[in-house]
Design a protein around this motif. Structure first.
Motif, PDB file in Angstrom:
ATOM      1  N   LEU A 107      22.999 -24.537  -6.823  1.00  0.00           N
ATOM      2  CA  LEU A 107      21.598 -24.213  -7.092  1.00  0.00           C
ATOM      3  C   LEU A 107      20.902 -23.667  -5.846  1.00  0.00           C
ATOM      4  N   LYS A 108      21.253 -24.188  -4.665  1.00  0.00           N
ATOM      5  CA  LYS A 108      20.678 -23.660  -3.421  1.00  0.00           C
ATOM      6  C   LYS A 108      21.048 -22.188  -3.248  1.00  0.00           C
ATOM      7  N   GLU A 109      22.314 -21.876  -3.498  1.00  0.00           N
ATOM      8  CA  GLU A 109      22.773 -20.491  -3.382  1.00  0.00           C
ATOM      9  C   GLU A 109      22.084 -19.612  -4.419  1.00  0.00           C
ATOM     10  N   SER A 113      19.696 -16.390  -3.609  1.00  0.00           N
ATOM     11  CA  SER A 113      19.996 -15.085  -4.192  1.00  0.00           C
ATOM     12  C   SER A 113      18.825 -14.591  -5.033  1.00  0.00           C
ATOM     13  N   ARG A 114      18.214 -15.490  -5.753  1.00  0.00           N
ATOM     14  CA  ARG A 114      17.102 -15.115  -6.630  1.00  0.00           C
ATOM     15  C   ARG A 114      15.903 -14.634  -5.829  1.00  0.00           C
ATOM     16  N   THR A 117      16.603 -11.076  -4.451  1.00  0.00           N
ATOM     17  CA  THR A 117      16.778  -9.976  -5.399  1.00  0.00           C
ATOM     18  C   THR A 117      15.724  -9.945  -6.497  1.00  0.00           C
ATOM     19  N   SER A 118      14.871 -10.994  -6.531  1.00  0.00           N
ATOM     20  CA  SER A 118      13.843 -11.120  -7.578  1.00  0.00           C
ATOM     21  C   SER A 118      14.470 -11.113  -8.967  1.00  0.00           C
ATOM     22  N   SER A 119      15.683 -11.618  -9.041  1.00  0.00           N
ATOM     23  CA  SER A 119      16.388 -11.651 -10.316  1.00  0.00           C
ATOM     24  C   SER A 119      15.896 -12.816 -11.171  1.00  0.00           C
ATOM     25  N   GLN A 120      15.851 -12.618 -12.465  1.00  0.00           N
ATOM     26  CA  GLN A 120      15.453 -13.670 -13.391  1.00  0.00           C
ATOM     27  C   GLN A 120      16.664 -14.191 -14.166  1.00  0.00           C
ATOM     28  N   SER A 121      17.820 -14.159 -13.540  1.00  0.00           N
ATOM     29  CA  SER A 121      19.050 -14.556 -14.219  1.00  0.00           C
ATOM     30  C   SER A 121      19.046 -16.041 -14.546  1.00  0.00           C
TER      31      SER A 121
END
Length: 256
Positions: A107-109, A113-114, A117-121
């Protein structure tokens, strides 16, 4: 309608890996194929986590050797890695504690990453990868803390590969704890049967017999170079309490 986004999944295998065998690595491939075939998951990585020397199982060689052999064996894998955290702890680590740690790291990684990258994955999930023989441990009275059963089976879940005559569905049927969480236990069929066990590999090595094609050549070379798995090494830890039994004499640390 937007296509359903698959959940990223990490597979964690905890064990002695004494030594790691081709069958240990094969479990990861089988599990990935199965989980991705559900259409729900996308397997992104696998983790091999050897136990510490504190497990104190008879014949358990030093963690440094088991880690080295696992790394050699997995050099050909582009998605499974060896993690040393558990092996470096002085005492045996309960499975739930190991899963808690690895899930936290994942979850830290994910958050790092989120944020970059502003990703909503979808956040990754973690599941324990095991053979069917592992399920039988839930039937041993007092071996598992009740709250750990709920955490491992309910919060995380299992991906379990059948082994020879030992099939997951029978063990799930016979255990009330497993039956309660049956929807979070993914049962994988191994149609090409391979019953290689580390125990049989060690026995063959002690007797000077070939184990070629049962373990990678790099592992065989390492064993020879360090003179592992001899009659003397098999006597290691004799008379000591097994890690899970020794742990029962201590309260669980909230810091784990």
């Amino acid at each position: 309608m937007a296509a359903l986004q698959r959940v990223p999944l990490v597979l964690l295998a905890c064990g002695s890996f004494n030594p790691i065998t081709n069958q240990h690595m094969r479990l990861f491939e089988l599990a990935r194929d199965h989980m991705q075939s559900t259409g729900q998951y996308r397997v992104v990585s696998g983790i091999v986590s050897p136990v510490s020397d504190g497990y104190a199982k008879p014949g358990l060689v030093a963690a440094e050797h088991r880690i080295a052999m696992a790394k050699l064996a997995l050099q050909t894998s582009d998605w499974v890695d060896v993690d040393e955290w558990e092996s470096r702890r002085p005492d045996w680590t309960e499975t739930a504690v190991a899963m808690r740690y690895h899930h936290g790291q994942i979850l830290k990684e994910y958050e790092r990453s989120r944020s970059s990258t502003s990703s909503q994955s979808v956040p990754p999930q973690l599941k324990l990868l095991c053979g069917a023989d592992f399920l039988s441990t839930f039937k041993i009275p007092g071996l598992w803390r009740d709250e750990h059963i709920e955490e491992v089976l309910g919060r995380f879940g299992l991906v379990c590969v059948g082994r020879g005559a030992l099939q997951p569905e029978h063990l799930v049927h016979e255990s009330d704890a497993l039956w309660r969480h049956r929807h979070n236990i993914f049962q994988v069929k191994e149609w090409v049967r391979n019953e290689t066990s580390a125990t049989e590999v060690r026995r063959a090595l002690r007797r000077g017999c070939s184990v070629k094609y049962l373990v990678p050549d790099s592992v065989i070379e390492y064993v020879k170079r360090h003179d592992l798995y001899t009659e003397d090494s098999e006597r290691r830890n004799q008379g000591k309490a097994l890690g899970p039994l020794a742990l029962k004499t201590r309260p669980e640390s909230l810091d784990d």
